[in-house]
Design an enzyme around this catalytic site. Structure first.
Site, mmCIF file in Angstrom:
data_model
loop_
_atom_site.group_PDB
_atom_site.id
_atom_site.type_symbol
_atom_site.label_atom_id
_atom_site.label_comp_id
_atom_site.label_asym_id
_atom_site.label_seq_id
_atom_site.Cartn_x
_atom_site.Cartn_y
_atom_site.Cartn_z
ATOM 1 N N ASP A 21 0.816 -1.223 0.000
ATOM 2 C CA ASP A 21 0.000 0.000 0.000
ATOM 3 C C ASP A 21 0.849 1.273 0.000
ATOM 4 O OD1 ASP A 21 -1.933 -1.914 0.218
ATOM 5 O OD2 ASP A 21 -3.045 -0.907 1.806
ATOM 6 N N ASP A 40 -0.461 -4.383 -3.750
ATOM 7 C CA ASP A 40 -1.469 -3.343 -3.978
ATOM 8 C C ASP A 40 -0.876 -1.947 -3.791
ATOM 9 O OD1 ASP A 40 -3.284 -5.466 -4.218
ATOM 10 O OD2 ASP A 40 -3.791 -5.389 -2.094
#
Length: 690
Positions: free
Chosen positions: A517, A544
């Protein structure tokens, strides 16, 4: 967000080599730069409708042509376009036609995408005109321009002209060109992106003369650039610093040209594509051609000539070419007509990959603004503030103009938040490298808050959080250095380096480092637009690590894949959570690489935040070099939602990680790709440094 493993230039202009300064080395080496490195903005106060109000001419409007277009002839002294007229801004076909066909001189700024109707429409440009794209936003789609007999002193610059293609490769029925001239003179075509037209990209016909074509990108076309088409030997033309890529023929074809000077062009035929070159430069009829310091890569029949033509070659480079490569006879000395200094042929590919095509700094109109306030930050006390946050705190609420926070080199261990009531803030490192100024911290989603009120959560873990519109960051590094290995017992390893929750966020020449992230591109609310443009930058991570619901563009940058804390290779580049009817994440003209195992990373998966089925996540990866780390099936499901139900696609990617279209690997059609350009993502916003 969750990881399912842990939770579920009249004189030759100056050389453009400087354009590559400061670019990621991996980009330059990979040859992925397709456009110029500077960017521009039609400022907030610029007219949004066509206006004939006179404005002070910006520097680009006073620039004049080099080459044969600079030579005094036929009653015309060089080529300077509409600089003696008013500057107008147009956004519609009707406005463009009104000013382009007028008798008076105009500088016409195209600000936005104009789709021509009917398809194939060529606007009949009159003399003494400059038609220029505003930054990179000026697009002409499905049509072009026509310059008829006697039309002169015309400049066409900084535009993208594209997509009049009608589905027939060797089209005999549709004469839809980007720029066609029949009997025109003193024309300068400069820094355009021309592609995918039904006929030619440029046609210089019927004794048109004193033409210069420079710094253009010409691509994805069959009959690309034709010159001549009469028995007369009158055309004088200079063609320099153009990038021909994936063009089959007429690169150019030069028929009965009195003087054709070609130098520092780059002709590239990339293996494994649907387009194969038939020939490169062709001297037909009684053409006299001087061809020098150009670079031919992979081109079939790179230089051919008729027995009646003359071609003088010097200093050219031929790499992987085959077939005819011809020269002979004596031609002319270009320096008898104008001054020029060619670049080294070996430098041409990198030079043009970074410098050909539209530039953001051209076509932008001057807008009066208050001078920016500068606040300085230095850890050693030599600035006004010792921390970045202290400088942000000093920005007055609802500040009406730009505040630049100039941060001296050093490592600043702190979290920084730019609240929503402090727009127009720039945080800029002042060192010689983006690595010299580092803002870092190590919170994770599961890190307890000091006040005992729980944990930070994913969004709250950000080292730098931006909630104010019109924010810019440049020449610095933002890192989240949360030690995942040392905190295995902690629940929630998402650790954001940079979070944006605002509109018009411009990230230029920065590094964003993290693991899971890393870069959260968010919006202020689900129903609020949030646009982010990142360029000339790096993003690193593993899970991600580019994610969120913003409309975000990662352009001409390097995305570096990292191994996980335990040394394994597995991960996901993007996790969009795009609302329906919005655009999501666009990765364009970039490189995806990293020291990880082959076939271990997905390009993305759909994040339906909070299980919201109304979302329509979108990632498009186009014109990007993919390393072998990318999986052959590059998209995957997430938390019970199938990627096939959302919007994931590729277009014209290259490298060992690229692959052919399949059910597991959807590719955009050319028509679909025409609607998924950077300008489509950014709309009326053209980012520029401020």
């Amino acid at each position: 967000m969750s990881d399912t493993r842990t939770r579920s230039r009249n004189r030759h202009r100056k050389r453009r080599t400087a354009l590559a300064v400061g670019l990621p080395l991996a980009l330059t080496a990979a040859g992925t730069l397709a456009y110029g490195t500077d960017a521009g903005l039609l400022g907030e106060g610029a007219a949004r409708q066509a206006s004939a109000a006179a404005t002070a001419a910006p520097a680009w409007a006073a620039e004049t042509a080099d080459g044969f277009a600079s030579v005094d002839a036929l009653g015309q002294n060089g080529t300077y376009g509409g600089r003696d007229g008013q500057t107008v801004t147009v956004r519609t076909q009707a406005e463009l036609e009104k000013y382009a066909t007028a008798a008076e001189p105009y500088v016409i700024v195209v600000a936005g995408t104009i789709t021509m109707s009917p398809v194939g429409k060529e606007i009949k440009v009159q003399s003494d005109k400059t038609i220029v794209g505003s930054g990179t936003s000026g697009h002409i789609v499905g049509g072009g321009f026509f310059l008829g007999t006697g039309v002169h002193n015309v400049i066409i610059r900084n535009l993208t002209i594209r997509d009049s293609y009608q589905g027939v490769w060797n089209d005999k029925d549709h004469d839809f060109d980007a720029v066609q001239m029949d009997g025109a003179h003193h024309v300068w075509i400069d820094h355009n992106d021309l592609r995918h037209m039904a006929d030619g990209l440029i046609d210089v016909r019927k004794d048109s003369t004193n033409v210069t074509v420079s710094w253009n990108k010409l691509s994805n076309n069959n009959k690309t650039f034709g010159i001549g088409w009469t028995e007369n030997v009158k055309t004088d033309i200079t063609i320099h610093h153009n990038w021909f890529r994936e063009t089959e023929q007429r690169n150019p074809s030069t028929d009965n040209a009195a003087h054709a000077h070609l130098y520092n062009n780059y002709l590239e035929d990339t293996p494994g594509t649907d387009i194969t070159s038939s020939y490169g430069n062709y001297a037909r009829g009684r053409t006299a051609m001087v061809l020098e310091n150009s670079y031919f890569q992979g081109v079939n029949n790179p230089v051919i000539k008729d027995a009646t033509a003359t071609v003088v070659q010097r200093g050219n480079v031929f790499s992987g070419t085959s077939g005819r490569n011809e020269s002979g006879g004596t031609a002319f000395d270009p320096k008898a007509y104008y001054a020029y200094t060619p670049d080294k042929a070996a430098d041409v590919p990198a030079l043009l990959k970074s410098g050909a095509g539209p530039r953001g700094s051209t076509g932008t109109t001057a807008v009066a603004k208050a001078a920016a306030t500068t606040l300085t930050v230095a850890r050693d006390g030599s600035g006004q503030y010792r921390t970045v946050q202290a400088a942000v705190n000093a920005v007055p609420a609802n500040n009406p103009s730009r505040v630049v926070i100039a941060v001296k080199p050093g490592t600043y261990r702190e979290t920084v938040k730019v609240p929503s009531n402090k727009p127009h803030v720039t945080i800029q490192g002042t060192g010689g490298s983006r690595k010299d100024t580092v803002i870092t911290y190590g919170n994770a989603a599961g890190t307890p808050k000091p006040d005992g009120s729980g944990t930070y959560g994913t969004a709250g873990s950000a080292t730098v959080a931006v909630e104010a519109d019109d924010f810019q960051a440049r020449n610095l590094t933002v890192t989240n250095d949360f030690d995942e290995k040392a905190n295995q017992s902690l629940s929630g390893h998402q650790a954001v380096a940079l979070r944006t929750a605002a509109d018009k966020v411009f990230l230029d020449g920065i590094i964003v480092n993290g693991d899971q992230d890393t870069l959260l591109v968010d919006t202020a609310a689900k129903d609020r637009l949030g646009r982010v443009y990142m360029t000339n930058s790096y993003v690193t991570g593993n899970v991600d690590f580019i994610f969120g619901r913003a409309t975000a563009v990662i352009d001409r940058s390097v995305i570096t894949l990292k191994k996980r804390w335990d040394g394994t290779s597995a991960g996901y580049v993007t996790a969009p959570s795009t609302p329906a009817n919005r655009k999501g994440i666009l990765i364009a003209n970039s490189t995806v690489n990293g020291d990880v195992a082959d076939r271990t990373f997905h390009l993305g998966r759909p994040w339906h935040a909070g299980g919201d089925a109304s979302l329509d996540p979108q990632t498009t990866v186009r014109n990007t070099t993919l390393s072998a780390a990318v999986r052959t099936a590059p998209w995957t499901d997430m938390s019970g939602f199938s990627w096939r139900d959302d919007r994931f696609a590729e277009y014209r990617n290259t490298g060992p990680g690229a692959g052919a279209a399949s059910g597991d690997r959807p590719h955009l059609t050319d028509a679909q790709a025409a609607g998924q350009e950077v300008a489509d993502w950014l709309g009326d916003w053209v980012p520029t440094a401020a």
